[in-house]
Every structure is written in structure tokens, then in C-alpha cells.
Write a protein that holds these residues in place. Structure first.
Motif, PDB file in Angstrom:
ATOM      1  N   GLN A 141      46.399 -65.050 -62.467  1.00  0.00           N
ATOM      2  CA  GLN A 141      47.240 -63.873 -62.658  1.00  0.00           C
ATOM      3  C   GLN A 141      48.691 -64.278 -62.891  1.00  0.00           C
ATOM      4  O   GLN A 141      49.263 -65.065 -62.149  1.00  0.00           O
ATOM      5  CB  GLN A 141      47.145 -62.965 -61.432  1.00  0.00           C
ATOM      6  CG  GLN A 141      47.915 -61.663 -61.552  1.00  0.00           C
ATOM      7  CD  GLN A 141      47.684 -60.771 -60.337  1.00  0.00           C
ATOM      8  OE1 GLN A 141      46.649 -60.866 -59.672  1.00  0.00           O
ATOM      9  NE2 GLN A 141      48.645 -59.910 -60.047  1.00  0.00           N
ATOM     10  N   GLY A 142      49.292 -63.762 -63.944  1.00  0.00           N
ATOM     11  CA  GLY A 142      50.685 -64.049 -64.248  1.00  0.00           C
ATOM     12  C   GLY A 142      50.934 -65.371 -64.948  1.00  0.00           C
ATOM     13  O   GLY A 142      52.067 -65.714 -65.262  1.00  0.00           O
ATOM     14  N   SER A 143      49.857 -66.132 -65.220  1.00  0.00           N
ATOM     15  CA  SER A 143      50.017 -67.453 -65.840  1.00  0.00           C
ATOM     16  C   SER A 143      50.211 -67.375 -67.347  1.00  0.00           C
ATOM     17  O   SER A 143      50.700 -68.324 -67.974  1.00  0.00           O
ATOM     18  CB  SER A 143      48.790 -68.318 -65.544  1.00  0.00           C
ATOM     19  OG  SER A 143      47.639 -67.799 -66.195  1.00  0.00           O
ATOM     20  N   GLY A 144      49.802 -66.255 -67.945  1.00  0.00           N
ATOM     21  CA  GLY A 144      49.851 -66.140 -69.393  1.00  0.00           C
ATOM     22  C   GLY A 144      48.675 -66.801 -70.087  1.00  0.00           C
ATOM     23  O   GLY A 144      48.614 -66.834 -71.323  1.00  0.00           O
ATOM     24  N   ILE A 145      47.728 -67.325 -69.320  1.00  0.00           N
ATOM     25  CA  ILE A 145      46.554 -67.988 -69.884  1.00  0.00           C
ATOM     26  C   ILE A 145      45.491 -66.949 -70.244  1.00  0.00           C
ATOM     27  O   ILE A 145      45.185 -66.065 -69.444  1.00  0.00           O
ATOM     28  CB  ILE A 145      45.981 -69.021 -68.894  1.00  0.00           C
ATOM     29  CG1 ILE A 145      46.972 -70.183 -68.727  1.00  0.00           C
ATOM     30  CG2 ILE A 145      44.622 -69.533 -69.345  1.00  0.00           C
ATOM     31  CD1 ILE A 145      46.570 -71.186 -67.665  1.00  0.00           C
ATOM     32  N   ASN A 146      44.944 -67.059 -71.442  1.00  0.00           N
ATOM     33  CA  ASN A 146      43.853 -66.189 -71.876  1.00  0.00           C
ATOM     34  C   ASN A 146      42.534 -66.706 -71.323  1.00  0.00           C
ATOM     35  O   ASN A 146      42.252 -67.906 -71.404  1.00  0.00           O
ATOM     36  CB  ASN A 146      43.790 -66.146 -73.407  1.00  0.00           C
ATOM     37  CG  ASN A 146      45.083 -65.662 -74.023  1.00  0.00           C
ATOM     38  OD1 ASN A 146      45.653 -64.666 -73.583  1.00  0.00           O
ATOM     39  ND2 ASN A 146      45.565 -66.369 -75.035  1.00  0.00           N
ATOM     40  N   LEU A 147      41.717 -65.806 -70.797  1.00  0.00           N
ATOM     41  CA  LEU A 147      40.484 -66.209 -70.110  1.00  0.00           C
ATOM     42  C   LEU A 147      39.236 -65.673 -70.788  1.00  0.00           C
ATOM     43  O   LEU A 147      39.205 -64.535 -71.255  1.00  0.00           O
ATOM     44  CB  LEU A 147      40.497 -65.714 -68.669  1.00  0.00           C
ATOM     45  CG  LEU A 147      41.485 -66.349 -67.688  1.00  0.00           C
ATOM     46  CD1 LEU A 147      41.385 -65.657 -66.337  1.00  0.00           C
ATOM     47  CD2 LEU A 147      41.230 -67.839 -67.549  1.00  0.00           C
ATOM     48  N   SER A 148      38.205 -66.520 -70.816  1.00  0.00           N
ATOM     49  CA  SER A 148      36.836 -66.075 -71.065  1.00  0.00           C
ATOM     50  C   SER A 148      36.091 -66.297 -69.765  1.00  0.00           C
ATOM     51  O   SER A 148      36.105 -67.399 -69.214  1.00  0.00           O
ATOM     52  CB  SER A 148      36.193 -66.893 -72.188  1.00  0.00           C
ATOM     53  OG  SER A 148      36.873 -66.695 -73.404  1.00  0.00           O
ATOM     54  N   ILE A 149      35.439 -65.250 -69.258  1.00  0.00           N
ATOM     55  CA  ILE A 149      34.776 -65.330 -67.964  1.00  0.00           C
ATOM     56  C   ILE A 149      33.272 -65.150 -68.145  1.00  0.00           C
ATOM     57  O   ILE A 149      32.806 -64.748 -69.219  1.00  0.00           O
ATOM     58  CB  ILE A 149      35.338 -64.290 -66.977  1.00  0.00           C
ATOM     59  CG1 ILE A 149      35.123 -62.857 -67.489  1.00  0.00           C
ATOM     60  CG2 ILE A 149      36.824 -64.535 -66.745  1.00  0.00           C
ATOM     61  CD1 ILE A 149      35.611 -61.767 -66.548  1.00  0.00           C
ATOM     62  N   THR A 150      32.499 -65.456 -67.105  1.00  0.00           N
ATOM     63  CA  THR A 150      31.047 -65.492 -67.237  1.00  0.00           C
ATOM     64  C   THR A 150      30.355 -64.743 -66.108  1.00  0.00           C
ATOM     65  O   THR A 150      30.624 -64.999 -64.937  1.00  0.00           O
ATOM     66  CB  THR A 150      30.536 -66.952 -67.229  1.00  0.00           C
ATOM     67  OG1 THR A 150      31.245 -67.702 -68.206  1.00  0.00           O
ATOM     68  CG2 THR A 150      29.047 -67.008 -67.525  1.00  0.00           C
ATOM     69  N   LEU A 151      29.468 -63.830 -66.479  1.00  0.00           N
ATOM     70  CA  LEU A 151      28.539 -63.227 -65.523  1.00  0.00           C
ATOM     71  C   LEU A 151      27.296 -64.093 -65.523  1.00  0.00           C
ATOM     72  O   LEU A 151      26.500 -64.072 -66.466  1.00  0.00           O
ATOM     73  CB  LEU A 151      28.193 -61.792 -65.932  1.00  0.00           C
ATOM     74  CG  LEU A 151      29.190 -60.717 -65.489  1.00  0.00           C
ATOM     75  CD1 LEU A 151      28.918 -59.412 -66.207  1.00  0.00           C
ATOM     76  CD2 LEU A 151      29.116 -60.513 -63.982  1.00  0.00           C
ATOM     77  N   PHE A 152      27.149 -64.908 -64.471  1.00  0.00           N
ATOM     78  CA  PHE A 152      26.080 -65.898 -64.425  1.00  0.00           C
ATOM     79  C   PHE A 152      24.701 -65.260 -64.374  1.00  0.00           C
ATOM     80  O   PHE A 152      24.542 -64.074 -64.098  1.00  0.00           O
ATOM     81  CB  PHE A 152      26.259 -66.791 -63.200  1.00  0.00           C
ATOM     82  CG  PHE A 152      26.815 -68.137 -63.531  1.00  0.00           C
ATOM     83  CD1 PHE A 152      26.160 -68.959 -64.425  1.00  0.00           C
ATOM     84  CD2 PHE A 152      27.979 -68.588 -62.939  1.00  0.00           C
ATOM     85  CE1 PHE A 152      26.656 -70.213 -64.726  1.00  0.00           C
ATOM     86  CE2 PHE A 152      28.482 -69.835 -63.226  1.00  0.00           C
ATOM     87  CZ  PHE A 152      27.823 -70.656 -64.122  1.00  0.00           C
TER      88      PHE A 152
END
Length: 487
Positions: free
Chosen positions: A66-77
């Protein structure tokens, strides 16, 4: 190349070429000695990585970004995909704040070994992921996230027909074309890219191509000439265009392709070395940021995620290979393994060293040398390797030539390190002892891992010192218990 083909390429390039390609990073946590999320975020920022794929939707991980400015792809395992709209809405509600404050771009259905399960070999099956995909995207659309966050599924080369030589020969397997068409229509409707995982070593091997062709330095003697004057001198562009052709044959040439995993393992397989990994990335990453594209899609940016940040000694090896635990740029203790310029400029530099890492004392658990009962030694080695990572002892791996006694020492030590050097974990029925003499050889590193919890445990201990004696132990136990749940 005729005028019709040229016009078609220009149209596709115009549709797809709207941004610059980026270098992203995969980060998994299949390790006993897990790097702290705050450390990982700091490391990503120091190395200029602004796009990260993580194999979880775990809240404490998302909070770290949060607040890092990094774009994330997340995974529902596997097993966590919603099975109806009610569960999709409930999941979204539980993560609503974190989705809102983070730059999350995609939610992947399924994880681990390839989630489409076309041939019935892997779990979960297609239907679980397909239903979850639709439910999650519908829930995202309902809450206004749909324009920003895309539900998706990652694909791999096993979905293409075997024994491909030229990219123009590539096509999806006949038995999946109907489902793939339905999936591609879903991507088009939601303006989402087609996501692929590349494994250069085995993907090229599967097609009978020479391993030297995998390297993007274009020095391989193998050159593949295809239709319309297309020439391939490296496996990355060749494999990318195999998928471009497969999409085209189903009339989905307009869909963008992102490479969600590509890397080079450093152990556990012939050719899997740090030197080869260094060579691979030295030429791949400048090619990615140059936006040169491929012969089939010239000038089209290719977003590419490196596999991976750190080794994962608890990854499965039964389905893929021992090398599955050795993809990391960093060892599981946060030490870089080879030179790599993550900016893509091709400089001969090591990545930034991780800050705040505390290694355990320089001590190892080794074999006593008592080989009067070799069956007993083998049983204890098997016990050690059932919990510790012994994949470096595999044929052609870095520690494959140690010999009987050193093999036992290596197995005992990885077990000892896995259990954070607990002296009780160096008890192999009188066959082992603890030493401060490094047993490593020129080719084989005997690891010393990191302190569990790193600086957080230091902080908890310091905090405890500020409290009265009768409360101190309780507070410390609570903090360590919480840490144990997260680490």
C-alpha cells in the motif's frame, strides 16, 4: 512480405502499441525462511521494479504494498476461487479497502501448476477456474473496479500442439479450441490481455530445439526461417510468436499478450546454472525495454515478468522438476546469485542487496563419518530430505558430485537450517554434529539461512525490555506467536 500482410501488421501494431513494455517481477513465498513483505517492497523499489505478480491475496502482503506505487497482479489459489456470485461478492467485500488503496491490475484464477487442466492431469479443473473467472469479473464490474482490475487465467506452452518448429505452424490443441475461443471472447469483452508463462529450458526441449536457441544473445547456430520473411534467432521471440499465430488462427489477433513468467533456473537441471541465468537476462531485458517486438508483431511492447525474486525451497517438484525451487535472482536468504541489471540497460551489475537481513550463525550440521551402517545413513538422509530442500543433489545439479559422506552432510544441514538451527534438529541417531567449519565445496554451497522474523523479532525483543518483568514474557510470546502465523 506482400502489401496485404504489411497493412495487417501495421493495424495490429497500432492497436497494441500504446505503452512501453516493462520488466516486472514474480514473488512467491514457498520457503521456510520467508523474506518479510516490507523488505521485499523496499527491494523492488530500489531495483526500479514497478510491476509485481504475487501468488496470494493475503491481506498482510497487500498492506505492505500500500502506498508503494507498485502495480500488482494477485492470485486466488487453487480451492479459493469463488463458486458462485455470493462468494465472489463476499471475497471482494473482504478485500475492498485493499483493492481500492493498491494499484491492483489483475486477479488470476488458480496457481501453481497450470490451472486450465485441459488434459485432466493437473488440479483444479477448467470449470472451477472458468466459473471463478466469470464470478470475480462480474463482482469487480458491479463495484466499479472492472475498468481497472481484470480477472484472468495464465496459460503455458502445453496448450499448443507439440513438435512445433516454425511459429506459423503453432495452434492450440484441437480438444481445447472451443473452450479457448470462449475464453478469448471473455478477454476481448473485458479488454484484458492473454497471459502466458514461459519456461525456456523445457519449452524448447519439448519441441526438439537446441538449448542454445533459448538465449536472446542471438548467437545460436540455429536460425528458423518462417513465412513472410520472418527470421527467428532466439527462443523468446519464437515462443511469443507461436502464441500470436495460435491466437490469429482463432481470429483473435487483436488481443495483447503479456509474458507473466520467464526466467532461467540456477540449479537442479542440465544447463541450470547462475552463469546461464546471468547470460539469459543480460540480453533478454534490454530486448524487452527496447520495444522491438517480434517478427510477427514488430514494434509491439511485451510486458515481461521475471521468474522470480527469490528461491522457493518448498515448491513442488513432483510435477515439474527439482529446478522448480531455483528460479530466484536471490537465494532464500536474500543474497543475489548473479549479475542482472533490472533496469534493462544491460549493465554488468548485481541487483541491490536486500536490507535488514539477519543470517543465522555460521554453523552447519554435518555427517559424523560413521558409515558402518549405510542403510541407517540412507534412512536419515531420506528423513532430512523429506523436510529440507535436497534438489541441489539431483543429477546434473550443483551438488550432484559430492559423494556419499558429503551428500549426507548436505541433507542434514538443509534440515538443520530449515528448522532455524534448532540443535534438536541436528539429531540423526548419532550420525551428525554441529560445526563452525564451512563444509561447502567449490561447486556446492552449504547454506546458512536467515533468522526467523528478521528485524521484527529484534523489535519485539526490544519492546519487551521496556515492560515490567512479569509482563515481558507474555508480550514477547504473543508477538512471536503472531509472527509465527505470518512467517
Amino acid at each position: 512480405m506482400g502489401p496485404t500482410t504489411t497493412v495487417a501488421l501495421v493495424v495490429v501494431a497500432a492497436l497494441l502499441c500504446c505503452t512501453e513494455g516493462f520488466i516486472g517481477m514474480n514473488w512467491g513465498r514457498m520457503s521456510a525462511q520467508r523474506l518479510l513483505p516490507s523488505q521485499v517492497v523496499d527491494l523492488m523499489l530500489q531495483n526500479g521494479i514497478r510491476n509485481v505478480r504475487i501468488s496470494t491475496t493475503q491481506s498482510d502482503i497487500l498492506r505492505a504494498f500500500q502506498g508503494s506505487g507498485i502495480n500488482l497482479s494477485i492470485t486466488l489459489f487453487n480451492g479459493n476461487q469463488p463458486h458462485n456470485m455470493s462468494t465472489a461478492r463476499a471475497w471482494l467485500q473482504s478485500k475492498y479497502h485493499l483493492l481500492r488503496v493498491n494499484n491492483i491490475e489483475s486477479v488470476h484464477m488458480g496457481g501453481g501448476v497450470y490451472p486450465f487442466n485441459w488434459g485432466g492431469i493437473f488440479v483444479p479443473d477448467y470449470d472451477v477456474n472458468w466459473r471463478g473467472l466469470n464470478y470475480v469479473q462480474a463482482a469487480l464490474n458491479e463495484t466499479g473496479f472492472g475498468g481497472k482490475i481484470k480477472a484472468n487465467i495464465v496459460h503455458y506452452s502445453g496448450e499448443l500442439i507439440p513438435n512445433i518448429t516454425k511459429p506459423s505452424d503453432a495452434a492450440f490443441l484441437d480438444n481445447i479450441k472451443e473452450r479457448m475461443t470462449e475464453f478469448l471472447r471473455f478477454l476481448r469483452d473485458n479488454d484484458a490481455p492473454f497471459l502466458v508463462d514461459f519456461n525456456p529450458i523445457t519449452d524448447l526441449e519439448r519441441c526438439g530445439l537446441d538449448l542454445s536457441f533459448a538465449f536472446p544473445d542471438n548467437k545460436s547456430k540455429l536460425v528458423i526461417n518462417d513465412i513472410n520473411g520472418a527470421v527467428y534467432t532466439n527462443g523468446f521471440q519464437w515462443q511469443y510468436d507461436c502464441f500470436v499465430w495460435a491466437l490469429q488462427k482463432l481470429n483473435f489477433s487483436d488481443i495483447k499478450i503479456d509474458v507473466m513468467t520467464v526466467g532461467w533456473p540456477t540449479d537442479g537441471y542440465p544447463g541450470a546454472t547462475s552463469l546461464n541465468a546471468e547470460r539469459y537476462f543480460k540480453y533478454l531485458l534490454p530486448m524487452v525495454i527496447s520495444n522491438q517486438g517480434t517478427p510477427k508483431r514488430p514494434g509491439v511492447p511485451i510486458n515481461t515478468f521475471i521468474n522470480s525474486l527469490a528461491d522457493e525451497p518448498k515448491m513442488r517438484t513432483d510435477v515439474i522438476s527439482p529446478f522448480n525451487r531455483h528460479w530466484g535472482i536471490y537465494r532464500s536468504n536474500g543474497q543475489p546469485k548473479f549479475k542482472i541489471d533490472l533496469s534493462g540497460q544491460g549493465r554488468d551489475i548485481y541487483p541491490t542487496t536486500m536490507k535488514g537481513i539477519m543470517r543465522m550463525p555460521q554453523r552447519w550440521c554435518v555427517f559424523s563419518g560413521n558409515s558402518t551402517d549405510t542403510d541407517k545413513v540412507r534412512r536419515q538422509v531420506e528423513r532430512a530430505c523429506a523436510k529440507g530442500d535436497c534438489t541441489t543433489l539431483a543429477p546434473a545439479a550443483s551438488c550432484s558430485n559430492l559423494g556419499f559422506g558429503k551428500n549426507a552432510s548436505y541433507a542434514f544441514n538443509v534440515y538443520f537450517q530449515t528448522y532455524f538451527q534448532d540443535e534438536k534438529s541436528c539429531d540423526f541417531e548419532g550420525l551428525s554434529y554441529i560445526t563452525d567449519q564451512d563444509p561447502s565445496t567449490e561447486d556446492c554451497l552449504f547454506p546458512v539461512e536467515v533468522v526467523r522474523g528478521n528485524q521484527l523479532i529484534e523489535f519485539s525483543a526490544a519492546l519487551a525490555l521496556l515492560w515490567p518483568l512479569n509482563i515481558r514474557g507474555v508480550v514477547l510470546l504473543i508477538v512471536l506467536y503472531i509472527l509465527g502465523g505470518f512467517l
